[in-house]
Design a protein around this motif. Structure first.
Motif, PDB file in Angstrom:
ATOM      1  N   MET A   1      15.417  -0.186   4.765  1.00 52.30           N
ATOM      2  CA  MET A   1      16.485  -0.650   4.166  1.00 52.30           C
ATOM      3  C   MET A   1      16.554  -2.344   4.116  1.00 52.30           C
ATOM      4  SD  MET A   1      19.453  -0.112   7.186  1.00 52.30           S
ATOM      5  CE  MET A   1      19.138  -0.614   8.982  1.00 52.30           C
ATOM      6  N   MET A   2      15.400  -3.111   4.882  1.00 53.36           N
ATOM      7  CA  MET A   2      15.524  -4.280   5.123  1.00 53.36           C
ATOM      8  C   MET A   2      14.576  -4.956   3.857  1.00 53.36           C
ATOM      9  SD  MET A   2      15.606  -5.021   9.268  1.00 53.36           S
ATOM     10  CE  MET A   2      15.896  -6.884   8.889  1.00 53.36           C
ATOM     11  N   SER A   3      14.240  -4.153   2.860  1.00 54.25           N
ATOM     12  CA  SER A   3      13.215  -4.655   1.653  1.00 54.25           C
ATOM     13  C   SER A   3      13.567  -5.987   1.223  1.00 54.25           C
ATOM     14  CB  SER A   3      12.953  -3.647   0.932  1.00 54.25           C
ATOM     15  OG  SER A   3      13.922  -3.178   0.284  1.00 54.25           O
TER      16      SER A   3
ATOM     17  N   GLY B   1       6.844  -2.189   3.799  1.00 54.14           N
ATOM     18  CA  GLY B   1       6.394  -1.714   5.021  1.00 54.14           C
ATOM     19  C   GLY B   1       4.943  -2.184   5.296  1.00 54.14           C
ATOM     20  N   ALA B   2       4.375  -1.796   6.482  1.00 54.18           N
ATOM     21  CA  ALA B   2       3.090  -2.324   7.080  1.00 54.18           C
ATOM     22  C   ALA B   2       2.169  -2.045   6.162  1.00 54.18           C
ATOM     23  CB  ALA B   2       2.754  -1.506   8.484  1.00 54.18           C
TER      24      ALA B   2
ATOM     25  N   MET C   1       8.037  -7.007   2.713  1.00 53.01           N
ATOM     26  CA  MET C   1       7.165  -6.778   1.609  1.00 53.01           C
ATOM     27  C   MET C   1       5.625  -7.219   1.993  1.00 53.01           C
ATOM     28  SD  MET C   1       7.183  -9.199  -2.032  1.00 53.01           S
ATOM     29  CE  MET C   1       8.836  -8.486  -2.310  1.00 53.01           C
ATOM     30  N   HIS C   2       4.633  -6.515   1.506  1.00 52.91           N
ATOM     31  CA  HIS C   2       3.158  -6.837   1.630  1.00 52.91           C
ATOM     32  C   HIS C   2       2.616  -6.927   0.344  1.00 52.91           C
ATOM     33  CE1 HIS C   2       2.795  -2.422   1.837  1.00 52.91           C
ATOM     34  NE2 HIS C   2       1.904  -2.660   0.889  1.00 52.91           N
TER      35      HIS C   2
ATOM     36  N   ASP D   1      -7.408  -7.671   0.733  1.00 50.62           N
ATOM     37  CA  ASP D   1      -6.535  -7.017   1.700  1.00 50.62           C
ATOM     38  C   ASP D   1      -5.187  -7.177   1.386  1.00 50.62           C
ATOM     39  OD1 ASP D   1      -8.243  -5.154   2.938  1.00 50.62           O
ATOM     40  OD2 ASP D   1      -8.549  -6.693   4.232  1.00 50.62           O
ATOM     41  N   LYS D   2      -4.079  -6.634   1.725  1.00 48.72           N
ATOM     42  CA  LYS D   2      -2.672  -6.798   1.527  1.00 48.72           C
ATOM     43  C   LYS D   2      -2.068  -7.397   2.833  1.00 48.72           C
ATOM     44  CE  LYS D   2      -1.949  -3.464  -2.129  1.00 48.72           C
ATOM     45  NZ  LYS D   2      -1.485  -2.147  -2.426  1.00 48.72           N
TER      46      LYS D   2
END
Length: 348
Positions: free
Chosen positions: A236-238, A199-200, A243-244, A55-56
């Protein structure tokens, strides 16, 4: 390794039972690339679907060290430098930003000592969840909003997600492609990392605490559907931490720090990335901090988006490293992931 190999699963089971977390994954990475790891728990609280090592997992602000490695790669390619002024990296915004940013360096942004505020405004954060513009445009607006104002006190440490968002906007300009594409091209693909997303994560759900009180996240909370816009910080906060990836892919990246940069970075660059600035007060390197008071540990990092908790610790000889991620964002869990990482790294 001093002592017997860590019984990873036993530590994870103990952590899960004591803290009542939905799931936790963790392990120990050796210099030869061996990752001894395991996972216990379920994809979300109340589910019967068992979490899987493939899983991530969301690593929050632990992604800041990945942004630093990308910038280091660009420096080594001759495309930029550590001591260029922040303003010089935004020629398109030259007449709109405060002159003070011409006297602050990009390295100071990485160290959170450039006088940048901690985060975008609450209004910008709320608007970010529904913003459909390109991430380049969103980062540009965030950078411009931040740099219209004069910088704060130089050298004063302020842990700053906004600094790393501005760095992401600078990388957009240095490379001529979005930060995410530059990261894939210059770091992820050379390392064989294929699972990164933003994102999630799609399968394991994060959990926000039931109560937020004066900066504390308290009591067991409910799972947050990954399809919800608020299952992570705004897109925008990447470059600061949305990150996943799989734990095995995170280990491929972290292996750089126990192998002197491997084939990706020049000798000495890892030392530079881990260099702590001089002076008093709170200090951090480029995504890492000195691990004070933890026996056998030299550097560490932690990350949380209020729904996930992650930690990585590097031993004193920089030959082994532990990493832990949990899909629970309670304040207690954030601190205890580092405790668990220390137990994995230094088994008794």
């Amino acid at each position: 390794m001093n002592g017997p190999p860590a019984d990873v699963r036993a530590h994870l089971i103990e952590f899960s039972a004591k803290l009542k977390v939905p799931a936790v994954i963790g392990g120990v990475l050796s210099r030869d690339g061996t990752l001894d790891y395991d996972v216990v728990g379920f994809k979300y609280r109340g589910s019967d679907d068992v979490a899987d090592i493939h899983d991530k997992w969301h690593i929050g602000s632990c992604a800041k060290s990945i942004t630093a490695v990308l910038y280091a790669r660009l420096v080594e390619r001759g495309e930029t430098d550590w001591d260029c002024s922040v303003a010089s990296l935004f020629p398109d915004l030259a007449h709109q930003i405060d002159d003070g940013w011409g006297n602050r360096t990009i390295e100071e942004l990485f160290l959170c000592r450039a006088g940048m505020q901690a985060n975008p405004s609450m209004y910008a954060m709320l608007a970010g969840w529904s913003d459909t513009r390109s991430l380049v445009d969103q980062r540009t607006e965030a950078a411009l909003s931040a740099m219209r104002k004069a910088p704060g006190v130089r050298g004063r440490f302020v842990y700053s997600n906004l600094s790393y968002m501005v760095i992401g906007a600078a990388i957009d300009r240095i490379t001529g492609v979005p930060y995410e594409e530059a990261l894939a091209r210059h770091v992820l693909e050379p390392l064989g990392i294929t699972s990164v997303g933003y994102g999630a994560p799609p399968n394991i759900w994060g959990h926000r605490a039931r109560v937020q009180l004066a900066g504390l996240a308290l009591f067991v909370g409910n799972p947050v559907d990954p399809q919800s816009a608020r299952s992570d910080n705004p897109r925008m906060m990447s470059s600061a931490g949305t990150m996943h990836l799989t734990i095995a892919d995170w280990a491929k990246f972290l292996n750089l720090f126990i192998n002197g940069g491997g084939d990706l970075l020049q000798p000495g660059t890892i030392d530079f990335l881990l260099k702590i600035p001089e002076g008093n007060g709170i200090k951090m390197a480029k995504g890492w901090a000195k691990a004070e008071g933890i026996k056998g540990v030299s550097f560490g990092m932690q990350g949380s988006n209020t729904m996930w908790s992650a930690a990585a610790l590097l031993n004193e000889k920089r030959t082994r490293l532990s990493l832990v991620v949990c899909n629970d964002g309670r304040t207690r869990i954030v601190s205890q992931t580092a405790v668990l990482a220390a137990k994995l790294l230094n088994p008794q």
